[in-house]
Scaffold this motif. Structure first.
Motif, short mmCIF file in Angstrom:
data_model
loop_
_atom_site.label_atom_id
_atom_site.label_comp_id
_atom_site.label_asym_id
_atom_site.label_seq_id
_atom_site.Cartn_x
_atom_site.Cartn_y
_atom_site.Cartn_z
N TYR A 31 62.28 29.36 -28.80
CA TYR A 31 62.79 27.70 -29.09
C TYR A 31 61.78 27.06 -29.83
CZ TYR A 31 66.33 28.18 -25.24
OH TYR A 31 67.05 28.77 -24.19
N TYR A 33 61.69 23.17 -32.23
CA TYR A 33 62.36 21.88 -32.38
C TYR A 33 61.48 20.94 -33.53
CZ TYR A 33 63.14 22.95 -27.47
OH TYR A 33 63.42 23.73 -26.48
N TYR A 35 61.12 16.83 -34.51
CA TYR A 35 61.15 15.49 -33.96
C TYR A 35 60.73 14.68 -35.36
CZ TYR A 35 61.40 17.33 -29.38
OH TYR A 35 61.71 17.79 -28.40
N LEU A 43 59.45 9.70 -29.69
CA LEU A 43 60.03 10.97 -30.47
C LEU A 43 61.37 11.10 -30.24
CD1 LEU A 43 56.91 13.12 -28.88
CD2 LEU A 43 57.53 13.06 -31.41
N TYR A 48 67.09 21.41 -33.21
CA TYR A 48 66.57 22.54 -32.58
C TYR A 48 67.08 24.05 -32.60
CZ TYR A 48 69.86 22.24 -28.54
OH TYR A 48 71.06 22.15 -28.01
N TYR A 50 67.41 27.94 -31.01
CA TYR A 50 67.41 28.86 -29.86
C TYR A 50 67.19 30.24 -30.22
CZ TYR A 50 72.25 27.94 -30.09
OH TYR A 50 73.56 27.59 -30.49
N LYS A 94 58.61 25.85 -27.35
CA LYS A 94 58.83 25.77 -26.00
C LYS A 94 57.87 27.10 -25.45
CE LYS A 94 62.44 25.91 -22.17
NZ LYS A 94 62.08 27.35 -21.73
N GLU A 97 58.13 25.74 -19.53
CA GLU A 97 59.00 24.58 -19.50
C GLU A 97 58.43 23.61 -20.36
OE1 GLU A 97 59.04 24.69 -14.69
OE2 GLU A 97 61.06 24.09 -15.41
N GLN A 99 56.92 21.88 -24.03
CA GLN A 99 56.85 21.79 -25.44
C GLN A 99 55.43 21.49 -25.90
OE1 GLN A 99 60.09 19.73 -27.38
NE2 GLN A 99 61.51 20.60 -25.86
N TYR B 32 61.66 17.94 -14.05
CA TYR B 32 60.38 18.69 -14.40
C TYR B 32 59.83 17.51 -15.44
CZ TYR B 32 56.81 21.55 -17.02
OH TYR B 32 55.81 21.99 -17.54
N ILE B 34 56.28 15.85 -17.89
CA ILE B 34 55.06 16.26 -18.34
C ILE B 34 54.20 15.18 -18.93
CG2 ILE B 34 54.17 17.36 -20.19
CD1 ILE B 34 56.95 18.94 -20.61
N TYR B 36 51.74 13.52 -22.01
CA TYR B 36 51.12 14.06 -23.15
C TYR B 36 50.09 12.76 -23.53
CZ TYR B 36 54.77 17.78 -24.20
OH TYR B 36 55.51 18.73 -24.13
N GLY B 95 66.00 21.33 -15.79
CA GLY B 95 65.92 22.90 -15.96
C GLY B 95 65.12 23.24 -16.81
N SER B 96 64.90 24.66 -16.98
CA SER B 96 64.12 25.33 -17.78
C SER B 96 64.53 26.00 -18.84
CB SER B 96 62.91 25.87 -17.01
OG SER B 96 63.49 26.93 -16.42
N GLY B 97 65.83 26.52 -18.59
CA GLY B 97 66.33 27.55 -19.48
C GLY B 97 67.71 27.07 -20.15
N GLY B 98 68.14 28.05 -20.97
CA GLY B 98 69.36 27.71 -21.70
C GLY B 98 69.06 26.95 -23.01
N SER B 99 70.09 27.01 -23.70
CA SER B 99 70.02 26.24 -25.12
C SER B 99 70.27 24.83 -25.14
CB SER B 99 70.98 27.04 -26.14
OG SER B 99 72.55 26.50 -25.65
N ASN B 100 70.60 24.31 -23.74
CA ASN B 100 70.53 22.92 -23.68
C ASN B 100 69.26 22.23 -23.15
OD1 ASN B 100 73.43 22.55 -24.19
ND2 ASN B 100 73.91 23.17 -22.25
N TYR B 101 68.12 22.88 -23.30
CA TYR B 101 66.88 22.28 -22.75
C TYR B 101 66.19 21.70 -23.46
CZ TYR B 101 61.93 22.30 -22.41
OH TYR B 101 60.49 22.02 -22.22
N LYS B 102 66.01 20.32 -23.33
CA LYS B 102 65.47 19.30 -24.04
C LYS B 102 64.66 18.35 -23.36
CE LYS B 102 69.64 18.97 -27.08
NZ LYS B 102 70.62 19.38 -26.20
N LEU B 103 63.58 17.75 -23.91
CA LEU B 103 62.79 16.77 -23.19
C LEU B 103 63.24 15.42 -23.75
CD1 LEU B 103 59.29 18.22 -23.73
CD2 LEU B 103 60.84 18.24 -21.76
N PHE B 105 61.81 11.68 -24.13
CA PHE B 105 60.38 11.23 -24.17
C PHE B 105 60.38 9.61 -23.98
CE2 PHE B 105 57.92 14.63 -25.69
CZ PHE B 105 59.03 15.53 -26.34
N GLY B 106 59.38 8.96 -23.29
CA GLY B 106 59.43 7.41 -23.14
C GLY B 106 58.39 7.21 -24.39
#
Lengths: 110, 115
Positions: A31, A33, A35, A43, A48, A50, A94, A97, A99, B32, B34, B36, B95-103, B105-106
């Motif tokens: 993966y 991406y 931004y 961001l 992206y 895959y 990625k 879990e 990035q 999940y 994170i 930064y 979730g962690s998998g699949g092509s739909n995984y996206k973050l 951000f604040g």
């Protein structure tokens, strides 16, 4: 730095010209991406990927295209740059879990 | 790089004090999270993460607290140092998998440490 490099690191271009930014990774991550980061917006995901030749749009994809012909490289193209595309562009991969981000490309469109 | 800090909430602390940076996340289904750190002119750098089945996780000088009831995340930095000066932002995902995984951000908080 998760083995991510971006080139160029800085670029000044003129409105209407095409621009291609390159993201290169050395750790075989599936993966990747792109931004953009602007004051007041945080961001925002442009596109992206895959997998090789597998890409999809993010929330701000208008005016941008991407290509991924091999695992290690993810290219972002501005077909005809506009002043609103002046920004800092970050590539990410990625890992697990999380990035991990590259150092960024600062683009100024005059 | 420095333009990242414009228009952001700011926190100013004295060197040696503890810092607490807060983040309200948007999606109650996120599982999940994170934190930064982004220094001027650099890319975001992973600090610490936490899953939704935990309410606290500690790293080196950093602790993340998660309150799912009010959808709130905080980052505590102990004995803040001048090198901690940066923009800090949180990210969430489902979730962690699949092509739909996206973050998601604040927008971040600018931390300034005064010597």
């Amino acid at each position: 730095d998760a083995g991510i490099t971006q080139s160029p690191r800085h670029k000044v271009t003129e409105t209407g010209t095409p621009v291609t930014l390159r993201c290169h990774q050395t750790e075989n991550h599936r993966y990747m991406y792109w931004y953009r980061q602007d004051p007041g917006h945080g961001l925002r995901l442009i596109h992206y990927s895959y997998g090789v030749k597998d890409t999809d749009k993010g929330e701000v994809s208008d005016g941008y295209s991407v290509s991924r012909s091999k695992t290690e490289d993810f290219l972002l193209t501005l077909e005809s740059a506009t002043s609103s595309q002046t920004s800092v562009y970050f590539c990410a991969i990625k890992g697990g879990e999380t990035q991990y981000f590259g150092p960024g490309t600062r683009l100024l469109v005059l | 790089g420095e333009s990242v800090g414009l228009h952001l909430p700011t926190l100013s602390v004295q060197e040696g004090d503890n810092s607490i940076i807060n983040c309200a996340y948007s999606n109650s289904a996120s599982d999940y999270f994170i934190w930064y750190k982004q220094e001027s002119g650099k890319g975001p750098q992973f600090i610490i993460d936490i899953r939704s089945n935990m309410d606290k996780r500690q790293g080196q000088r950093v602790t993340v607290l998660l309150n799912k009831t009010v959808k709130h995340l905080s980052l505590q930095i102990a004995a803040t140092q001048p090198g901690d000066s940066a923009v800090y932002f949180c990210a969430e995902t489902m979730g962690s998998g699949g092509s739909n995984y996206k973050l998601t951000f604040g927008k971040g908080t600018l931390l300034t440490v005064n010597p």
